[in-house]
Motif scaffolding. Structure first.
Motif, PDB file in Angstrom:
ATOM      1  N   LEU A   1       0.781  -1.219   0.035  1.00  0.00           N
ATOM      2  CA  LEU A   1       0.106   0.243  -0.134  1.00  0.00           C
ATOM      3  C   LEU A   1       0.992   1.178  -0.267  1.00  0.00           C
ATOM      4  O   LEU A   1       2.050   1.183   0.624  1.00  0.00           O
ATOM      5  CB  LEU A   1      -0.836  -0.021   1.353  1.00  0.00           C
ATOM      6  CG  LEU A   1      -1.919   1.344   1.551  1.00  0.00           C
ATOM      7  CD1 LEU A   1      -2.971   1.027   0.243  1.00  0.00           C
ATOM      8  CD2 LEU A   1      -2.568   1.089   2.852  1.00  0.00           C
ATOM      9  N   ILE A   2       0.535   2.396  -0.633  1.00  0.00           N
ATOM     10  CA  ILE A   2       1.193   3.631  -0.425  1.00  0.00           C
ATOM     11  C   ILE A   2       0.254   4.619   0.118  1.00  0.00           C
ATOM     12  O   ILE A   2      -1.047   4.659  -0.295  1.00  0.00           O
ATOM     13  CB  ILE A   2       1.395   3.993  -1.963  1.00  0.00           C
ATOM     14  CG1 ILE A   2       2.655   3.105  -2.546  1.00  0.00           C
ATOM     15  CG2 ILE A   2       1.881   5.481  -1.953  1.00  0.00           C
ATOM     16  CD1 ILE A   2       2.792   3.566  -3.895  1.00  0.00           C
ATOM     17  N   VAL A   3       0.512   5.157   1.035  1.00  0.00           N
ATOM     18  CA  VAL A   3      -0.137   6.556   1.720  1.00  0.00           C
ATOM     19  C   VAL A   3       0.791   7.532   1.645  1.00  0.00           C
ATOM     20  O   VAL A   3       1.820   7.726   2.355  1.00  0.00           O
ATOM     21  CB  VAL A   3      -0.208   5.828   3.383  1.00  0.00           C
ATOM     22  CG1 VAL A   3      -1.092   7.073   3.770  1.00  0.00           C
ATOM     23  CG2 VAL A   3      -1.018   4.621   3.507  1.00  0.00           C
ATOM     24  N   THR A   4       0.184   8.669   0.859  1.00  0.00           N
ATOM     25  CA  THR A   4       0.906   9.979   1.075  1.00  0.00           C
ATOM     26  C   THR A   4       0.092  11.040   1.746  1.00  0.00           C
ATOM     27  O   THR A   4      -0.986  11.158   1.544  1.00  0.00           O
ATOM     28  CB  THR A   4       1.070  10.516  -0.583  1.00  0.00           C
ATOM     29  OG1 THR A   4      -0.323  10.463  -0.954  1.00  0.00           O
ATOM     30  CG2 THR A   4       1.918   9.588  -1.287  1.00  0.00           C
ATOM     31  N   ASN A   5       0.739  11.547   2.739  1.00  0.00           N
ATOM     32  CA  ASN A   5       0.108  12.352   3.391  1.00  0.00           C
ATOM     33  C   ASN A   5       0.799  13.841   3.443  1.00  0.00           C
ATOM     34  O   ASN A   5       2.033  13.858   4.009  1.00  0.00           O
ATOM     35  CB  ASN A   5       0.269  12.048   5.010  1.00  0.00           C
ATOM     36  CG  ASN A   5      -0.340  12.917   6.170  1.00  0.00           C
ATOM     37  OD1 ASN A   5      -1.167  13.805   5.920  1.00  0.00           O
ATOM     38  ND2 ASN A   5       0.166  12.982   7.293  1.00  0.00           N
ATOM     39  N   VAL A   6       0.058  14.819   2.951  1.00  0.00           N
ATOM     40  CA  VAL A   6       1.012  16.117   2.947  1.00  0.00           C
ATOM     41  C   VAL A   6       0.211  17.243   3.746  1.00  0.00           C
ATOM     42  O   VAL A   6      -1.218  17.529   3.925  1.00  0.00           O
ATOM     43  CB  VAL A   6       0.441  16.624   1.423  1.00  0.00           C
ATOM     44  CG1 VAL A   6       1.212  17.934   1.235  1.00  0.00           C
ATOM     45  CG2 VAL A   6       1.140  15.549   0.460  1.00  0.00           C
ATOM     46  N   PRO A   7       1.035  17.845   4.541  1.00  0.00           N
ATOM     47  CA  PRO A   7       0.505  18.994   5.093  1.00  0.00           C
ATOM     48  C   PRO A   7       0.245  20.263   4.399  1.00  0.00           C
ATOM     49  O   PRO A   7       1.178  20.697   3.702  1.00  0.00           O
ATOM     50  CB  PRO A   7       1.605  19.282   6.622  1.00  0.00           C
ATOM     51  CG  PRO A   7       2.938  18.725   5.617  1.00  0.00           C
ATOM     52  CD  PRO A   7       2.371  17.549   4.813  1.00  0.00           C
ATOM     53  N   GLY A   8      -0.772  20.726   4.324  1.00  0.00           N
ATOM     54  CA  GLY A   8      -1.411  21.830   3.447  1.00  0.00           C
ATOM     55  C   GLY A   8      -1.389  23.138   4.300  1.00  0.00           C
ATOM     56  O   GLY A   8      -1.322  23.067   5.514  1.00  0.00           O
ATOM     57  N   PRO A   9      -1.637  24.340   3.639  1.00  0.00           N
ATOM     58  CA  PRO A   9      -1.763  25.500   4.270  1.00  0.00           C
ATOM     59  C   PRO A   9      -3.082  25.601   5.206  1.00  0.00           C
ATOM     60  O   PRO A   9      -4.223  25.129   4.560  1.00  0.00           O
ATOM     61  CB  PRO A   9      -1.867  26.613   3.329  1.00  0.00           C
ATOM     62  CG  PRO A   9      -2.333  25.799   1.998  1.00  0.00           C
ATOM     63  CD  PRO A   9      -1.690  24.453   2.072  1.00  0.00           C
ATOM     64  N   GLN A  10      -3.045  26.501   6.119  1.00  0.00           N
ATOM     65  CA  GLN A  10      -4.044  26.486   7.218  1.00  0.00           C
ATOM     66  C   GLN A  10      -4.692  27.717   7.116  1.00  0.00           C
ATOM     67  O   GLN A  10      -5.421  28.146   8.007  1.00  0.00           O
ATOM     68  CB  GLN A  10      -3.770  26.133   8.571  1.00  0.00           C
ATOM     69  CG  GLN A  10      -3.167  24.722   8.687  1.00  0.00           C
ATOM     70  CD  GLN A  10      -4.223  23.636   8.045  1.00  0.00           C
ATOM     71  OE1 GLN A  10      -5.092  23.619   8.824  1.00  0.00           O
ATOM     72  NE2 GLN A  10      -3.797  22.712   7.291  1.00  0.00           N
ATOM     73  N   SER A  11      -4.673  28.291   5.836  1.00  0.00           N
ATOM     74  CA  SER A  11      -5.421  29.441   5.734  1.00  0.00           C
ATOM     75  C   SER A  11      -6.004  29.508   4.078  1.00  0.00           C
ATOM     76  O   SER A  11      -5.557  28.627   3.386  1.00  0.00           O
ATOM     77  CB  SER A  11      -4.646  30.971   5.657  1.00  0.00           C
ATOM     78  OG  SER A  11      -3.552  30.719   4.861  1.00  0.00           O
ATOM     79  N   PRO A  12      -7.032  30.170   3.691  1.00  0.00           N
ATOM     80  CA  PRO A  12      -7.890  29.780   2.501  1.00  0.00           C
ATOM     81  C   PRO A  12      -6.704  30.176   1.266  1.00  0.00           C
ATOM     82  O   PRO A  12      -6.115  31.254   1.271  1.00  0.00           O
ATOM     83  CB  PRO A  12      -8.880  30.895   2.414  1.00  0.00           C
ATOM     84  CG  PRO A  12      -9.319  30.989   3.965  1.00  0.00           C
ATOM     85  CD  PRO A  12      -7.699  30.894   4.436  1.00  0.00           C
ATOM     86  N   LEU A  13      -6.891  29.636   0.219  1.00  0.00           N
ATOM     87  CA  LEU A  13      -6.416  29.695  -0.904  1.00  0.00           C
ATOM     88  C   LEU A  13      -7.561  29.952  -2.069  1.00  0.00           C
ATOM     89  O   LEU A  13      -8.657  29.836  -1.863  1.00  0.00           O
ATOM     90  CB  LEU A  13      -5.684  28.662  -1.434  1.00  0.00           C
ATOM     91  CG  LEU A  13      -4.258  28.259  -0.395  1.00  0.00           C
ATOM     92  CD1 LEU A  13      -3.693  26.898  -1.213  1.00  0.00           C
ATOM     93  CD2 LEU A  13      -3.374  29.468  -0.433  1.00  0.00           C
ATOM     94  N   TYR A  14      -7.389  30.686  -3.267  1.00  0.00           N
ATOM     95  CA  TYR A  14      -7.918  31.135  -4.177  1.00  0.00           C
ATOM     96  C   TYR A  14      -7.555  31.099  -5.461  1.00  0.00           C
ATOM     97  O   TYR A  14      -6.373  31.101  -5.724  1.00  0.00           O
ATOM     98  CB  TYR A  14      -8.334  32.908  -3.916  1.00  0.00           C
ATOM     99  CG  TYR A  14      -8.908  33.191  -2.510  1.00  0.00           C
ATOM    100  CD1 TYR A  14     -10.284  33.386  -2.215  1.00  0.00           C
ATOM    101  CD2 TYR A  14      -8.192  33.356  -1.409  1.00  0.00           C
ATOM    102  CE1 TYR A  14     -10.745  33.530  -0.958  1.00  0.00           C
ATOM    103  CE2 TYR A  14      -8.336  33.453  -0.074  1.00  0.00           C
ATOM    104  CZ  TYR A  14      -9.832  33.672   0.244  1.00  0.00           C
ATOM    105  OH  TYR A  14     -10.314  34.044   1.108  1.00  0.00           O
ATOM    106  N   ALA A  15      -8.688  30.810  -6.510  1.00  0.00           N
ATOM    107  CA  ALA A  15      -8.224  30.920  -7.788  1.00  0.00           C
ATOM    108  C   ALA A  15      -9.074  31.617  -8.522  1.00  0.00           C
ATOM    109  O   ALA A  15     -10.502  31.353  -8.516  1.00  0.00           O
ATOM    110  CB  ALA A  15      -8.425  29.399  -8.418  1.00  0.00           C
ATOM    111  N   ALA A  16      -8.591  32.721  -9.310  1.00  0.00           N
ATOM    112  CA  ALA A  16      -9.488  33.925 -10.025  1.00  0.00           C
ATOM    113  C   ALA A  16     -10.403  34.312  -8.834  1.00  0.00           C
ATOM    114  O   ALA A  16     -11.618  34.579  -9.343  1.00  0.00           O
ATOM    115  CB  ALA A  16     -10.230  32.988 -11.175  1.00  0.00           C
TER     116      ALA A  16
END
Length: 480
Positions: free
Chosen positions: A385-400
């Motif tokens: 099994l492969i498990v990728t765990n990624v910590p992302g930003p804890q504030s909002p992100l936007y696109a357009a």
């Protein structure tokens, strides 16, 4: 301008089959702002920023006679409209309908004659939301020369920052004589290219022999009624179709478990996966004797001068951990996983999650792409099994100008793997993305329910427990 394909990237291309497409995918769900968010706005945004990822306008070009590895060349017929596609869900536009559409799209391999990526704008979600599905080949996004497209599209504020695009003209397509001459020159003047050419040729011969042997084994097995490797609920020969499941939880719950028992949020995630797998196997009335432990490859971020540097400021290494699915106690499972990562933490090579998440413009999809590459290289070590765990930003992100309210990964299945799990934290959420074979794992949604229940089981163990210091911190730094 041409760039020769690296040996590792070529392996991803050579090992791809109709039943094992080698691309990563990410789903992002947006809440449109006052100006809305649609296909035309996304096209304009990508056109404005695609110059930051020039390989997204390049395609593969083979070298005659396999004198050297293929090269990346500018696609003279590049058509952004081909790669950015529009789709819609029927009413009521539920998350289940979205995942069904995503599963069908990720089941299809990418067209090798064009740049190896696609983005789908999915409209018709409930409450007027819009989803983006990014799909990029493992050979395309390496985190060094090329990051994921999502990384250059997301902003930290709702005000769109248009950069003016670029006046792009494709370089002239190289002729056959120039491709041959370039291959000969590189083989004579660059030992690394010659070595890669020899390895690629040898690997092609081995793959051909393996394929022939596999076909012969299949025929013999059919004639004798035997043959074929023993399958398990998580390993075996998969079909060309996929199932996609997502589970959305809160980061606060994971932190509460971490504070109650020590360790890290990553330990809690893997303990949740262990508990979820255990409960799922029990719903299938599976014997735990042969699957008391599931060997998982978990890519981790490190600082190591001997590894290839990435644009994320660290390197990615594979850590192999035996998930204790046979252990009935949720707390013991957590401590066993935590102990497995203790030696890694003590080396001082590990990169803190908050450091990764704090990188300006960081998009978890790039890390997932790199992690899946590293995990694929290490899959030969008996991983199930492969498990990728990624910590992302804890504030909002936007696109357009549209706010991203949810994101989850859709990791690829490796040969012989019937499941893959990716985990992303973002803006107070922790989202689990499960990719499963459609035929062999028809109850993937049950696994999703079991993951949520496994987290609840861990939460039940911290009532009245005095907070402990997370691994790598002193107790006095813990907020009570």
């Amino acid at each position: 301008m041409t760039t020769r394909v690296q040996a590792r990237d070529l392996a991803f291309l050579a090992e791809e089959t109709p039943s094992t497409p080698r691309h990563n995918a990410t789903v992002e769900v947006f809440e449109p702002g006052a100006s809305g968010f649609d296909h035309e706005q996304l096209l304009a945004l990508i056109e404005d920023r695609i110059s930051f990822v020039p390989r997204y306008r390049q395609r593969l070009q083979a070298v005659p006679g396999r004198l050297a590895n293929p090269v990346w060349i500018d696609d003279p017929d590049f058509d952004l409209g081909y790669h950015v596609r529009r789709s819609a869900l029927p009413r009521p536009g539920t998350p289940e309908q979205l995942r069904e559409l995503v599963a069908r799209i990720v089941s299809r391999p990418l067209d090798r004659s064009k740049p190896l990526w696609e983005v789908y704008v999915v409209e018709g979600l409930a409450d007027g939301r819009v989803a983006l599905l990014y799909k990029a080949h493992q050979a395309l996004v390496d985190g060094v020369d090329t990051v994921d497209l999502a990384q250059v599209l997301l902003d930290t504020s709702p005000e769109p920052k248009l950069l003016g695009g670029d006046d792009w003209d494709a370089w002239k397509r190289p002729s056959v004589p120039s491709l041959v001459a370039g291959a000969v020159r590189d083989n004579l003047t660059r030992p690394d290219v010659l070595g890669q050419t020899l390895r690629s040729t040898s690997a092609a011969l081995v793959r051909g022999a393996d394929a022939a042997g596999e076909r012969a084994g299949q025929v013999l097995g059919a004639l004798t009624g035997r043959g074929g490797e023993r399958e398990t609920p998580i390993s075996g020969r998969h079909s060309q179709q996929r199932r996609v499941v997502s589970v959305h939880t809160t980061l606060a719950d994971h932190q509460r478990i971490r504070d109650g028992h020590g360790g890290t949020v990553n330990d809690v995630v893997l303990a949740t996966v262990s508990g979820g797998l255990r409960a799922w196997l029990m719903t299938r009335s599976e014997s735990m004797a042969g699957l008391r432990r599931v060997r998982a490859v978990v890519p981790v971020s490190v600082i190591d001068s001997e590894l290839e540097a990435t644009s994320l400021g660290s390197q990615i290494a594979a850590h192999v951990v035996d998930l204790p699915v046979g252990e009935p106690s949720a707390v013991v499972r957590l401590h066993q996983v935590s102990y497995s990562f203790q030696s890694h933490a003590e080396t001082g090579r590990g990169v803190a999650a908050n450091r990764l998440a704090g990188i300006a413009g960081f998009a978890p999809s790039t890390f997932h792409a790199i992690g899946s590459r590293v995990a694929a290289w290490e899959a030969g070590r008996g991983a199930q099994l492969i498990v990728t765990n990624v910590p992302g930003p804890q504030s909002p992100l936007y696109a357009a100008g549209a706010r991203m309210v949810e994101t989850y990964p859709v990791p690829p299945l490796l040969p012989g793997h019937l499941l893959a799990i990716g985990v992303t934290s973002y803006d107070g959420q922790v989202s689990y993305g499960i990719t499963a074979d459609r035929d062999k794992v028809p109850d993937a949604d049950v696994l999703g329910q079991c993951l949520a229940e496994a987290l609840d089981e861990l939460l039940d163990t911290v009532s009245g427990v005095r907070p402990r210091a997370p691994r790598g911190r002193r107790k006095k730094s813990v907020k009570r």
